[in-house]
Design a protein around this motif. Structure first.
Motif, mmCIF file in Angstrom:
data_model
loop_
_atom_site.group_PDB
_atom_site.id
_atom_site.type_symbol
_atom_site.label_atom_id
_atom_site.label_comp_id
_atom_site.label_asym_id
_atom_site.label_seq_id
_atom_site.Cartn_x
_atom_site.Cartn_y
_atom_site.Cartn_z
ATOM 1 N N GLY A 28 39.426 49.976 42.984
ATOM 2 C CA GLY A 28 38.175 50.279 43.654
ATOM 3 C C GLY A 28 38.022 49.367 44.859
ATOM 4 N N MET A 29 37.049 49.652 45.711
ATOM 5 C CA MET A 29 36.822 48.844 46.905
ATOM 6 C C MET A 29 35.359 48.413 46.960
ATOM 7 S SD MET A 29 38.866 50.830 49.912
ATOM 8 C CE MET A 29 38.238 52.444 49.551
ATOM 9 N N VAL A 30 35.133 47.192 47.459
ATOM 10 C CA VAL A 30 33.776 46.728 47.718
ATOM 11 C C VAL A 30 33.438 47.178 49.133
ATOM 12 C CG1 VAL A 30 32.271 44.732 47.958
ATOM 13 C CG2 VAL A 30 34.012 44.769 46.171
ATOM 14 N N LEU A 84 39.215 44.215 46.772
ATOM 15 C CA LEU A 84 39.608 45.268 45.849
ATOM 16 C C LEU A 84 39.162 44.916 44.439
ATOM 17 C CD1 LEU A 84 43.193 46.072 47.132
ATOM 18 C CD2 LEU A 84 41.101 47.329 47.548
ATOM 19 N N LEU A 85 38.764 45.914 43.694
ATOM 20 C CA LEU A 85 38.276 45.728 42.332
ATOM 21 C C LEU A 85 39.353 46.162 41.347
ATOM 22 C CD1 LEU A 85 34.751 47.272 42.921
ATOM 23 C CD2 LEU A 85 35.367 44.858 42.929
ATOM 24 N N LYS A 89 44.626 40.889 35.145
ATOM 25 C CA LYS A 89 46.060 41.023 34.866
ATOM 26 C C LYS A 89 46.758 41.839 35.958
ATOM 27 C CE LYS A 89 45.869 40.578 29.881
ATOM 28 N NZ LYS A 89 46.095 41.221 28.581
ATOM 29 N N GLN A 90 46.074 42.877 36.452
ATOM 30 C CA GLN A 90 46.658 43.683 37.527
ATOM 31 C C GLN A 90 46.811 42.865 38.798
ATOM 32 O OE1 GLN A 90 43.794 46.887 37.587
ATOM 33 N NE2 GLN A 90 45.302 48.306 36.700
ATOM 34 N N ILE A 91 45.809 42.037 39.110
ATOM 35 C CA ILE A 91 45.876 41.204 40.314
ATOM 36 C C ILE A 91 46.998 40.189 40.173
ATOM 37 C CG2 ILE A 91 44.638 39.498 41.697
ATOM 38 C CD1 ILE A 91 42.066 41.040 41.022
ATOM 39 N N LYS A 118 38.254 55.107 45.871
ATOM 40 C CA LYS A 118 39.387 54.414 45.254
ATOM 41 C C LYS A 118 40.530 54.364 46.259
ATOM 42 C CE LYS A 118 37.644 54.441 41.014
ATOM 43 N NZ LYS A 118 37.383 53.260 40.219
ATOM 44 N N VAL A 119 41.382 53.365 46.095
ATOM 45 C CA VAL A 119 42.580 53.258 46.916
ATOM 46 C C VAL A 119 43.776 53.178 45.974
ATOM 47 C CG1 VAL A 119 42.413 50.741 47.119
ATOM 48 C CG2 VAL A 119 43.685 51.999 48.808
#
Length: 154
Positions: A28-30, A84-85, A89-91, A118-119
């Motif tokens: 997701g995006m801020v 990015l949201l 763990k993904q980051i 979303k991206v």
């Protein structure tokens, strides 16, 4: 809904030509107020964008979202860095991948899914010139095969 599904807003077509995408991650995006309106009106350019991981956070850098026409005083900076949201763990995984040499984190698509922008981020490795030529040959061969099969059915 699988990742990458939703109403497509923008796509980085050159990315699949220049990079071999190994895996994809949805984030997701801020966004600020007028940015989502500009995204919904499809005023996005992903061409030179990339993802940077810093201090346990992921940022979308150099993605151009044009100012919203009716936004006047409250318009946003078109090239601002957007957070990015994603899960921690993904980051961390993206950070480890980015440390590898020759690995790039690039935005592949921006789309609207369940009302949220979303991206789709691709973990990619740059292609050499001969890899690009090989892909073009393969694409031409597949096109010829499909053409001959279609003509045979007639």
């Amino acid at each position: 809904m699988p990742k990458g599904d939703g109403s497509l807003i923008a796509q980085n077509r050159k990315a699949r030509h220049d990079y071999a995408v190994m895996e994809t991650i949805e984030a997701g995006m801020v966004l600020k107020g007028t940015e989502i309106k500009a995204i919904r009106s499809r005023r996005v350019n992903l061409k030179d964008g990339y993802v940077r991981v810093r201090d346990g956070e992921a940022f979308l850098v150099n993605v151009h979202i044009s100012p919203y026409e009716q936004g006047n005083l409250f318009n946003h900076d078109p090239l601002r860095t957007r957070k990015l949201l994603m899960h921690k763990k993904q980051i961390a995984h993206l950070g480890q991948e980015a440390k590898n040499t020759g690995i790039a984190l690039i935005p592949l698509k921006i789309y609207i899914k369940d009302g949220f922008a979303k991206v789709l981020i691709g973990v990619a490795k740059g292609k050499k010139q001969y890899d690009k030529r090989q892909d073009l040959k393969q694409k031409d061969m597949n096109r010829e095969i499909n053409r001959s099969l279609r003509d045979r059915q007639k």
